[in-house]
Enzyme design. Structure first.
Site, short mmCIF file in Angstrom:
data_model
loop_
_atom_site.label_atom_id
_atom_site.label_comp_id
_atom_site.label_asym_id
_atom_site.label_seq_id
_atom_site.Cartn_x
_atom_site.Cartn_y
_atom_site.Cartn_z
N CYS A 1 0.85 -1.19 0.00
CA CYS A 1 0.00 0.00 0.00
C CYS A 1 0.89 1.24 0.00
CB CYS A 1 -0.92 0.02 1.22
SG CYS A 1 -2.07 1.42 1.20
N ASP B 1 0.44 3.84 1.61
CA ASP B 1 0.41 4.44 2.95
C ASP B 1 1.84 4.72 3.46
OD1 ASP B 1 0.30 4.57 5.91
OD2 ASP B 1 -1.81 4.13 5.61
N ARG C 1 3.12 4.78 6.22
CA ARG C 1 3.61 4.01 7.37
C ARG C 1 4.12 2.63 6.99
NH1 ARG C 1 -2.01 4.96 10.37
NH2 ARG C 1 -2.60 4.50 8.21
N HIS D 1 -2.39 -3.86 4.96
CA HIS D 1 -2.25 -3.48 6.38
C HIS D 1 -3.62 -3.21 6.98
CE1 HIS D 1 -2.88 0.98 5.79
NE2 HIS D 1 -2.66 0.59 4.54
N CYS E 1 -6.41 0.06 6.67
CA CYS E 1 -6.11 0.64 5.35
C CYS E 1 -7.25 1.58 4.92
CB CYS E 1 -5.95 -0.48 4.32
SG CYS E 1 -5.49 0.14 2.68
CO CO Z 1 -3.52 1.26 2.89
#
Ligand code: CO
Length: 221
Positions: A43, A45, A47, A99, A102
């Site tokens: 992803c 993202d 993090r 994750h 999400c």
């Molecule tokens: Co995500």
């Protein structure tokens, strides 16, 4: 320009100096080329940086990331990365890593409109439809979201395997393995969904490709 922006460039100088203090040939060796054993499909993202999560270094993981770690078979970006990783770098492992929490999956689970991204979320909604019975049965919304994250990863693992790129590699060299993971941002730990695939037999027959045959006239047979 704000200080944060300039701090990124300062950090680069500091990090580089630290690496050179540890190993003066670090960048000389890095510049020689890459030989990663892993393709990471994760992803976007912020993090979820693949190297930090897995304790690996530059050069170890070839990375493709997008919203909700999707493997969309008309996505030329994903296909190009996959083809290069499998046929040129010859990675041993492909890891699809989602994750919990999400945002892309949560958005796909809702009925809200978000704009352009709704077209991307459609692919995730299609996964919900496949697992509708199981997911609808989970009353707790948080638990349903967690499971949706997991089944989405499993579907993307299958979508990697459905590509002619991976199937041809399996015929040629019995690899790569294709794995599904979910990262728990709240604990920092990875859950292996144990959905690893490395054989045609794990795929529904309709997705099997035979060898590509091209006649002398250039038409498909
Ligand atoms: Co995500």
């Amino acid at each position: 320009m704000d200080n944060y922006y300039f701090s990124l460039l300062d950090n680069n100088v500091k990090v580089t100096a630290r690496q050179l203090a540890e190993d003066p040939d670090y960048f000389v060796n890095l510049a020689k080329g890459q030989k990663p054993k892993v393709l990471w499909i994760g992803c976007a993202d912020s993090r979820l940086p693949a190297n930090e999560i897995t304790g690996t270094r530059q050069g170890e993981i070839f990375v493709h990331r997008n919203i909700a770690n999707m493997v969309v078979h008309s996505d030329m970006n994903m296909l190009s990365v996959l083809d290069y990783a499998v046929n040129v770098l010859k990675v041993d492992h492909i890891i699809v890593c989602g994750h919990y929490g999400c945002g892309g999956i949560a958005a796909a689970m809702s009925n809200k409109q978000f704009g352009l991204i709704d077209n991307w979320l459609r692919h995730i909604k299609d996964v919900y439809r496949l697992y509708k019975e199981e997911l609808d049965d989970i009353e707790d919304e948080e638990a349903r979201l967690c499971r949706f994250v997991e089944v989405n990863v499993i579907e993307q693992v299958f979508d990697v395997c459905k590509t002619s790129i991976v199937q041809n590699a399996w015929k040629e060299r019995k690899g790569p393995y294709v794995h599904g993971w979910v990262y728990d941002i709240g604990t920092g730990l990875i859950k292996d969904l144990e959905a690893t695939v490395r054989l045609d037999s794990d795929l529904t027959q309709i997705f099997h490709f035979q060898n590509l045959l091209i006649s002398t006239t250039g038409t498909l047979e």
